[in-house]
Design a protein around this motif. Structure first.
Motif, PDB file in Angstrom:
ATOM      1  N   THR A  15       0.847  -1.187   0.000  1.00  0.00           N
ATOM      2  CA  THR A  15       0.000   0.000   0.000  1.00  0.00           C
ATOM      3  C   THR A  15       0.880   1.234   0.000  1.00  0.00           C
ATOM      4  O   THR A  15       1.711   1.421   0.911  1.00  0.00           O
ATOM      5  CB  THR A  15      -0.924   0.024   1.224  1.00  0.00           C
ATOM      6  OG1 THR A  15      -1.740  -1.147   1.227  1.00  0.00           O
ATOM      7  CG2 THR A  15      -1.818   1.263   1.195  1.00  0.00           C
ATOM      8  N   THR A  17       1.568   5.436   0.072  1.00  0.00           N
ATOM      9  CA  THR A  17       0.999   6.534   0.849  1.00  0.00           C
ATOM     10  C   THR A  17       1.265   7.866   0.178  1.00  0.00           C
ATOM     11  O   THR A  17       2.227   8.018  -0.576  1.00  0.00           O
ATOM     12  CB  THR A  17       1.586   6.571   2.273  1.00  0.00           C
ATOM     13  OG1 THR A  17       3.013   6.701   2.195  1.00  0.00           O
ATOM     14  CG2 THR A  17       1.240   5.306   3.037  1.00  0.00           C
ATOM     15  N   ARG A  92      -3.911   3.174  -4.244  1.00  0.00           N
ATOM     16  CA  ARG A  92      -2.679   3.035  -3.476  1.00  0.00           C
ATOM     17  C   ARG A  92      -2.117   1.616  -3.446  1.00  0.00           C
ATOM     18  O   ARG A  92      -1.054   1.389  -2.899  1.00  0.00           O
ATOM     19  CB  ARG A  92      -2.908   3.516  -2.036  1.00  0.00           C
ATOM     20  CG  ARG A  92      -3.402   4.965  -1.965  1.00  0.00           C
ATOM     21  CD  ARG A  92      -3.456   5.466  -0.537  1.00  0.00           C
ATOM     22  NE  ARG A  92      -4.060   6.783  -0.448  1.00  0.00           N
ATOM     23  CZ  ARG A  92      -3.413   7.920  -0.659  1.00  0.00           C
ATOM     24  NH1 ARG A  92      -2.138   7.879  -1.002  1.00  0.00           N
ATOM     25  NH2 ARG A  92      -4.028   9.072  -0.545  1.00  0.00           N
ATOM     26  N   GLU A  93      -2.839   0.658  -3.994  1.00  0.00           N
ATOM     27  CA  GLU A  93      -2.361  -0.726  -3.984  1.00  0.00           C
ATOM     28  C   GLU A  93      -1.442  -0.986  -5.179  1.00  0.00           C
ATOM     29  O   GLU A  93      -1.731  -0.573  -6.294  1.00  0.00           O
ATOM     30  CB  GLU A  93      -3.543  -1.698  -4.028  1.00  0.00           C
ATOM     31  CG  GLU A  93      -4.435  -1.645  -2.796  1.00  0.00           C
ATOM     32  CD  GLU A  93      -3.717  -2.111  -1.542  1.00  0.00           C
ATOM     33  OE1 GLU A  93      -2.853  -3.017  -1.656  1.00  0.00           O
ATOM     34  OE2 GLU A  93      -3.994  -1.575  -0.455  1.00  0.00           O
ATOM     35  N   ASN A 174       2.039  -3.970   5.452  1.00  0.00           N
ATOM     36  CA  ASN A 174       2.567  -3.800   4.098  1.00  0.00           C
ATOM     37  C   ASN A 174       2.377  -2.383   3.578  1.00  0.00           C
ATOM     38  O   ASN A 174       2.192  -2.170   2.388  1.00  0.00           O
ATOM     39  CB  ASN A 174       1.906  -4.803   3.149  1.00  0.00           C
ATOM     40  CG  ASN A 174       0.401  -4.594   3.051  1.00  0.00           C
ATOM     41  OD1 ASN A 174      -0.189  -3.933   3.906  1.00  0.00           O
ATOM     42  ND2 ASN A 174      -0.223  -5.148   2.034  1.00  0.00           N
ATOM     43  N   VAL A 175       2.439  -1.403   4.463  1.00  0.00           N
ATOM     44  CA  VAL A 175       2.257   0.003   4.086  1.00  0.00           C
ATOM     45  C   VAL A 175       3.628   0.647   3.896  1.00  0.00           C
ATOM     46  O   VAL A 175       4.466   0.647   4.799  1.00  0.00           O
ATOM     47  CB  VAL A 175       1.461   0.774   5.155  1.00  0.00           C
ATOM     48  CG1 VAL A 175       1.311   2.244   4.744  1.00  0.00           C
ATOM     49  CG2 VAL A 175       0.105   0.141   5.371  1.00  0.00           C
ATOM     50  N   THR A 177       6.212   3.945   2.941  1.00  0.00           N
ATOM     51  CA  THR A 177       6.269   5.331   3.401  1.00  0.00           C
ATOM     52  C   THR A 177       5.996   6.316   2.282  1.00  0.00           C
ATOM     53  O   THR A 177       5.528   7.431   2.532  1.00  0.00           O
ATOM     54  CB  THR A 177       7.656   5.620   4.009  1.00  0.00           C
ATOM     55  OG1 THR A 177       7.955   4.632   4.990  1.00  0.00           O
ATOM     56  CG2 THR A 177       7.691   6.992   4.661  1.00  0.00           C
TER      57      THR A 177
END
Length: 297
Positions: A15, A17, A92-93, A174-175, A177
């Motif tokens: 994901t 950001t 965002r994926e 799994n986010v 930066t």
């Protein structure tokens, strides 16, 4: 414990950001970034067209400049899709394999740009310190071989990175930066030991940016020594003027990277959006290149 791990390579992916901390100003920041991308893409495309059409620019320095413009376009097109998707369309994926591919190209073009700037500094060294042999030292064949060496060096350094990541299991959030995939960001997520990844990443940073920056500095020390030996002050200024554009390009490339590193290490109390914006700006390709078309003799 491993039963609780999630291997991201077999799931949806990562994901990306944007700037959720600046909800009111996110659109303005996005517009500024897109403007930087537009200026870079149009500027570098124009440079390529001018050099192609103008026969007087078919010289070693402008061949390196063409390679630098192509490389900058590569940086733009490597990061722009996910930046547009994450910031403008809220998509965002990104898939695991796509993220690794983007990481590869971003770092490949970064190492390549460092090598091109080093080649340009060598060109200036030969042109100023040994001008009588310039045409025999920097022939078209040698320029082509040097360009191929820079590309092959960058490819060989970056090629292991995706494979070193694919061997790991990812069990943390799994986010990412940023709105694109970078190796330092990805190695925070695995639940296994990432010492090998970190050490290899440090190795290629030192062997590329570290060595290149030292050699560029050394070339300018030798250039400055040669220029100071010129009796006429007017001739000194004229000679140094041929280096101004290259110095600007070097500073635009290295200063943002050093600034991002300093902020990450000593500005940990700074808002998260400061880190993100500086990182994005550091990947927006330099636009000092057009000055070459007006400052070189």
């Amino acid at each position: 414990m491993e039963s609780f791990g999630v291997n991201i390579s077999s799931s949806t992916g990562f994901t990306l950001t944007g700037f959720p901390e600046m909800e009111g100003l996110e659109h303005w920041l996005t517009a500024l970034l897109l403007l930087l991308y537009a200026v870079s893409i149009l500027g570098n495309t124009l440079i390529l067209l001018i050099i192609r059409e103008e026969q007087s620019l078919h010289q070693p320095m402008y061949y390196f400049l063409s390679l630098l413009s192509v490389n900058d376009l590569g940086v733009s097109f490597s990061t722009l899709p996910t930046v547009l998707a994450a910031l403008c369309f809220q998509a965002r994926e990104t898939a695991f394999e796509a993220c690794l591919a983007q990481m590869f190209f971003i770092h490949f073009f970064s190492w390549t740009e460092s090598g091109i700037l080093l080649a340009m500094s060598f060109d200036r060294y030969v042109a100023i310190c040994n001008p009588l042999h310039y045409s025999t030292v920097l022939t078209d064949a040698r320029v082509a071989h040097l360009g191929m060496f820079i590309i092959i060096r960058s490819f060989c350094m970056v090629f292991p990175l995706p494979f070193l990541l694919k061997r790991l299991s990812f069990c943390k959030a799994n986010v990412l930066t940023h709105a694109y995939c970078l190796h330092p960001d990805l190695i925070r997520l695995p639940c296994e030991d990432t010492t090998i990844n970190s050490m290899y990443g440090l190795f290629i940073v030192i062997s590329a940016f570290g060595v290149d920056s030292v050699l560029i500095l050394l070339s300018y020390v030798l250039i400055l020594r040669s220029v100071l030996a010129i009796a006429s002050q007017e001739e000194r200024l004229k000679t140094l003027n041929t280096c101004v554009s290259h110095i600007c390009a070097v500073l635009i490339f290295y200063v943002p990277m050093v600034s991002v590193s300093m902020v990450h290490r000593f500005g940990k109390d700074a808002p998260e959006y400061v880190h993100k914006f500086m990182s994005m700006v550091s990947l927006c390709p330099s636009n000092a290149q057009p000055n070459y078309l007006f400052h070189q003799d």
